[in-house]
Design a protein around this motif. Structure first.
Motif, PDB file in Angstrom:
ATOM      1  N   ALA A 140      -7.793   4.044 -20.763  1.00  0.00           N
ATOM      2  CA  ALA A 140      -9.141   4.208 -20.188  1.00  0.00           C
ATOM      3  C   ALA A 140      -9.039   4.968 -18.861  1.00  0.00           C
ATOM      4  CB  ALA A 140      -9.798   2.849 -20.009  1.00  0.00           C
ATOM      5  N   LYS A 141      -8.697   6.224 -18.953  1.00  0.00           N
ATOM      6  CA  LYS A 141      -8.390   7.018 -17.755  1.00  0.00           C
ATOM      7  C   LYS A 141      -9.620   7.517 -17.010  1.00  0.00           C
ATOM      8  CE  LYS A 141      -5.497  10.230 -18.276  1.00  0.00           C
ATOM      9  NZ  LYS A 141      -4.609  11.310 -18.610  1.00  0.00           N
ATOM     10  N   THR A 142     -10.794   7.361 -17.611  1.00  0.00           N
ATOM     11  CA  THR A 142     -11.991   7.911 -16.964  1.00  0.00           C
ATOM     12  C   THR A 142     -12.528   7.022 -15.850  1.00  0.00           C
ATOM     13  OG1 THR A 142     -13.384   6.925 -18.671  1.00  0.00           O
ATOM     14  CG2 THR A 142     -12.717   9.215 -19.010  1.00  0.00           C
ATOM     15  N   LEU A 143     -12.034   5.794 -15.759  1.00  0.00           N
ATOM     16  CA  LEU A 143     -12.488   4.864 -14.726  1.00  0.00           C
ATOM     17  C   LEU A 143     -11.320   4.478 -13.820  1.00  0.00           C
ATOM     18  CD1 LEU A 143     -14.708   2.411 -16.792  1.00  0.00           C
ATOM     19  CD2 LEU A 143     -15.491   4.113 -15.152  1.00  0.00           C
ATOM     20  N   PRO A 144     -11.624   4.073 -12.592  1.00  0.00           N
ATOM     21  CA  PRO A 144     -10.565   3.615 -11.689  1.00  0.00           C
ATOM     22  C   PRO A 144      -9.815   2.418 -12.277  1.00  0.00           C
ATOM     23  CG  PRO A 144     -12.641   3.880 -10.503  1.00  0.00           C
ATOM     24  CD  PRO A 144     -12.948   4.042 -11.961  1.00  0.00           C
ATOM     25  N   LEU A 145      -8.528   2.372 -12.015  1.00  0.00           N
ATOM     26  CA  LEU A 145      -7.662   1.341 -12.575  1.00  0.00           C
ATOM     27  C   LEU A 145      -8.185  -0.070 -12.308  1.00  0.00           C
ATOM     28  CD1 LEU A 145      -4.981   1.106 -14.133  1.00  0.00           C
ATOM     29  CD2 LEU A 145      -3.831   0.892 -11.928  1.00  0.00           C
ATOM     30  N   ASP A 146      -8.591  -0.375 -11.075  1.00  0.00           N
ATOM     31  CA  ASP A 146      -9.052  -1.725 -10.743  1.00  0.00           C
ATOM     32  C   ASP A 146     -10.276  -2.130 -11.552  1.00  0.00           C
ATOM     33  OD1 ASP A 146      -7.015  -2.227  -8.931  1.00  0.00           O
ATOM     34  OD2 ASP A 146      -8.157  -1.476  -7.221  1.00  0.00           O
ATOM     35  N   LYS A 147     -11.186  -1.193 -11.754  1.00  0.00           N
ATOM     36  CA  LYS A 147     -12.396  -1.487 -12.523  1.00  0.00           C
ATOM     37  C   LYS A 147     -12.050  -1.782 -13.989  1.00  0.00           C
ATOM     38  CE  LYS A 147     -16.050   0.342 -11.151  1.00  0.00           C
ATOM     39  NZ  LYS A 147     -17.373   0.656 -10.720  1.00  0.00           N
ATOM     40  N   VAL A 148     -11.134  -0.995 -14.555  1.00  0.00           N
ATOM     41  CA  VAL A 148     -10.734  -1.191 -15.953  1.00  0.00           C
ATOM     42  C   VAL A 148      -9.977  -2.513 -16.105  1.00  0.00           C
ATOM     43  CG1 VAL A 148      -9.478  -0.214 -17.905  1.00  0.00           C
ATOM     44  CG2 VAL A 148     -10.654   1.301 -16.329  1.00  0.00           C
ATOM     45  N   ILE A 149      -9.161  -2.846 -15.125  1.00  0.00           N
ATOM     46  CA  ILE A 149      -8.460  -4.140 -15.153  1.00  0.00           C
ATOM     47  C   ILE A 149      -9.475  -5.275 -15.169  1.00  0.00           C
ATOM     48  CG2 ILE A 149      -7.064  -5.732 -13.755  1.00  0.00           C
ATOM     49  CD1 ILE A 149      -5.301  -3.289 -13.011  1.00  0.00           C
ATOM     50  N   ASP A 150     -10.486  -5.209 -14.320  1.00  0.00           N
ATOM     51  CA  ASP A 150     -11.517  -6.253 -14.282  1.00  0.00           C
ATOM     52  C   ASP A 150     -12.211  -6.408 -15.635  1.00  0.00           C
ATOM     53  OD1 ASP A 150     -10.951  -6.807 -11.632  1.00  0.00           O
ATOM     54  OD2 ASP A 150     -12.642  -5.647 -10.839  1.00  0.00           O
ATOM     55  N   LYS A 159       0.937  -3.929 -11.290  1.00  0.00           N
ATOM     56  CA  LYS A 159      -0.249  -4.364 -10.544  1.00  0.00           C
ATOM     57  C   LYS A 159      -0.676  -5.777 -10.954  1.00  0.00           C
ATOM     58  CE  LYS A 159      -4.467  -2.396  -8.777  1.00  0.00           C
ATOM     59  NZ  LYS A 159      -4.105  -1.718  -7.558  1.00  0.00           N
ATOM     60  N   LEU A 160      -0.535  -6.108 -12.231  1.00  0.00           N
ATOM     61  CA  LEU A 160      -0.903  -7.433 -12.737  1.00  0.00           C
ATOM     62  C   LEU A 160       0.199  -8.468 -12.485  1.00  0.00           C
ATOM     63  CD1 LEU A 160      -2.617  -6.447 -16.092  1.00  0.00           C
ATOM     64  CD2 LEU A 160      -3.724  -7.487 -14.107  1.00  0.00           C
ATOM     65  N   ASN A 161       1.328  -7.999 -11.942  1.00  0.00           N
ATOM     66  CA  ASN A 161       2.439  -8.884 -11.596  1.00  0.00           C
ATOM     67  C   ASN A 161       2.926  -9.676 -12.815  1.00  0.00           C
ATOM     68  OD1 ASN A 161       4.318  -9.856  -9.758  1.00  0.00           O
ATOM     69  ND2 ASN A 161       3.057 -11.629  -9.222  1.00  0.00           N
ATOM     70  N   LEU A 162       3.077  -8.965 -13.929  1.00  0.00           N
ATOM     71  CA  LEU A 162       3.492  -9.601 -15.177  1.00  0.00           C
ATOM     72  C   LEU A 162       5.009  -9.740 -15.244  1.00  0.00           C
ATOM     73  CD1 LEU A 162       1.073  -7.641 -17.536  1.00  0.00           C
ATOM     74  CD2 LEU A 162       0.836 -10.000 -16.752  1.00  0.00           C
ATOM     75  N   ASN A 163       5.468 -10.630 -16.079  1.00  0.00           N
ATOM     76  CA  ASN A 163       6.886 -10.792 -16.378  1.00  0.00           C
ATOM     77  C   ASN A 163       7.248  -9.680 -17.368  1.00  0.00           C
ATOM     78  OD1 ASN A 163       9.467 -11.885 -16.834  1.00  0.00           O
ATOM     79  ND2 ASN A 163       8.688 -13.280 -18.413  1.00  0.00           N
ATOM     80  N   TYR A 164       8.071  -8.715 -16.956  1.00  0.00           N
ATOM     81  CA  TYR A 164       8.271  -7.527 -17.790  1.00  0.00           C
ATOM     82  C   TYR A 164       9.713  -7.034 -17.789  1.00  0.00           C
ATOM     83  CZ  TYR A 164       8.479  -4.746 -13.498  1.00  0.00           C
ATOM     84  OH  TYR A 164       8.847  -4.233 -12.286  1.00  0.00           O
ATOM     85  N   ILE A 165       9.976  -6.168 -18.779  1.00  0.00           N
ATOM     86  CA  ILE A 165      11.190  -5.369 -18.826  1.00  0.00           C
ATOM     87  C   ILE A 165      10.793  -3.969 -19.275  1.00  0.00           C
ATOM     88  CG2 ILE A 165      11.749  -6.099 -21.191  1.00  0.00           C
ATOM     89  CD1 ILE A 165      14.726  -5.860 -20.448  1.00  0.00           C
ATOM     90  N   ILE A 192      -2.779  -3.951 -21.725  1.00  0.00           N
ATOM     91  CA  ILE A 192      -2.064  -2.956 -20.920  1.00  0.00           C
ATOM     92  C   ILE A 192      -2.339  -1.561 -21.466  1.00  0.00           C
ATOM     93  CG2 ILE A 192       0.228  -2.157 -20.232  1.00  0.00           C
ATOM     94  CD1 ILE A 192       0.984  -5.278 -20.455  1.00  0.00           C
ATOM     95  N   SER A 193      -2.264  -1.407 -22.775  1.00  0.00           N
ATOM     96  CA  SER A 193      -2.597  -0.117 -23.386  1.00  0.00           C
ATOM     97  C   SER A 193      -4.060   0.223 -23.161  1.00  0.00           C
ATOM     98  CB  SER A 193      -2.329  -0.142 -24.896  1.00  0.00           C
ATOM     99  OG  SER A 193      -0.961  -0.073 -25.156  1.00  0.00           O
ATOM    100  N   GLY A 194      -4.919  -0.784 -23.322  1.00  0.00           N
ATOM    101  CA  GLY A 194      -6.349  -0.551 -23.131  1.00  0.00           C
ATOM    102  C   GLY A 194      -6.658  -0.029 -21.744  1.00  0.00           C
TER     103      GLY A 194
END
Length: 188
Positions: free
Chosen positions: A94-104, A161-167, A88-90
């Motif tokens: 990584a702000k220089t690339l689109p979110l979806d690409k970095v997630i992949d 976006k990753l639909n994680l179990n979170y608080i 998640i931090s990674g």
């Protein structure tokens, strides 16, 4: 359980990890970046500003993450693993690339393994300003308050976006209140 505590610098992750260490004596505690032998070298390279390119910095973190997943999370899949930061931090940094690409890219580095529980400690602009004024800054913190708040927003967006179990927890609450919220979340 693969539990991660997220938050920008000074949010109180270390304090809460110490409390969890007392409660989960048999858990494996780790951190990203730097939770492996290779990872600690990569972490130092990034924090000292050795990588001049943001893209190179991101790939150093991805290399660390791949090693971390193999050597810590997968090797301890039958135990509780509690990590200071994660993909998640990674993704957020990584702000220089689109979110979806970095997630992949991160899903490749984690072999599609996601945390079972995510705790995000969130700071307001005022609280972050106050906390940063009380310490020396590493190369990430030196990028400024607005930069860090943008990272925090991107962490939140990534988690959803990753639909994680979170608080999400207000990091300006007392240490005890935060600890209680975390304990309640993990016991659900």
């Amino acid at each position: 359980m693969y539990i991660v505590i997220e938050g920008i610098d000074t949010a109180g992750k270390s304090t809460q990890l110490e409390i969890l260490a007392d409660k989960f004596k048999d858990a494996v505690f780790t951190k990203e970046p730097g939770g492996t032998q290779i990872g600690s070298k990569l972490r130092q390279m990034v924090l000292s500003g050795e990588a001049k390119s943001k893209l190179a910095e991101m790939f150093l973190f991805l290399a660390d993450r791949a090693e971390h997943m193999q050597e810590v999370v997968i090797k301890n899949k039958n135990k509780v693993v509690i990590s200071d930061r994660s993909m998640i931090s990674g993704i957020a940094y990584a702000k220089t690339l689109p979110l979806d690409k970095v997630i992949d890219l991160n899903l490749i580095s984690t072999q599609n393994i996601l945390p079972s529980h995510v705790i995000l400690l969130k700071l307001s602009k005022e609280e972050l300003t106050n906390r940063l004024s009380q310490k020396e800054h590493d190369s990430i913190e030196a990028r400024g308050i607005d930069y860090l708040l943008d990272i925090q927003n991107r962490m939140e967006e990534t988690i959803k976006k990753l639909n994680l179990n979170y608080i999400f927890i207000d990091a300006s609450l007392s240490i005890e209140e935060i600890s209680k919220d975390i304990e309640d979340f993990l016991n659900e």
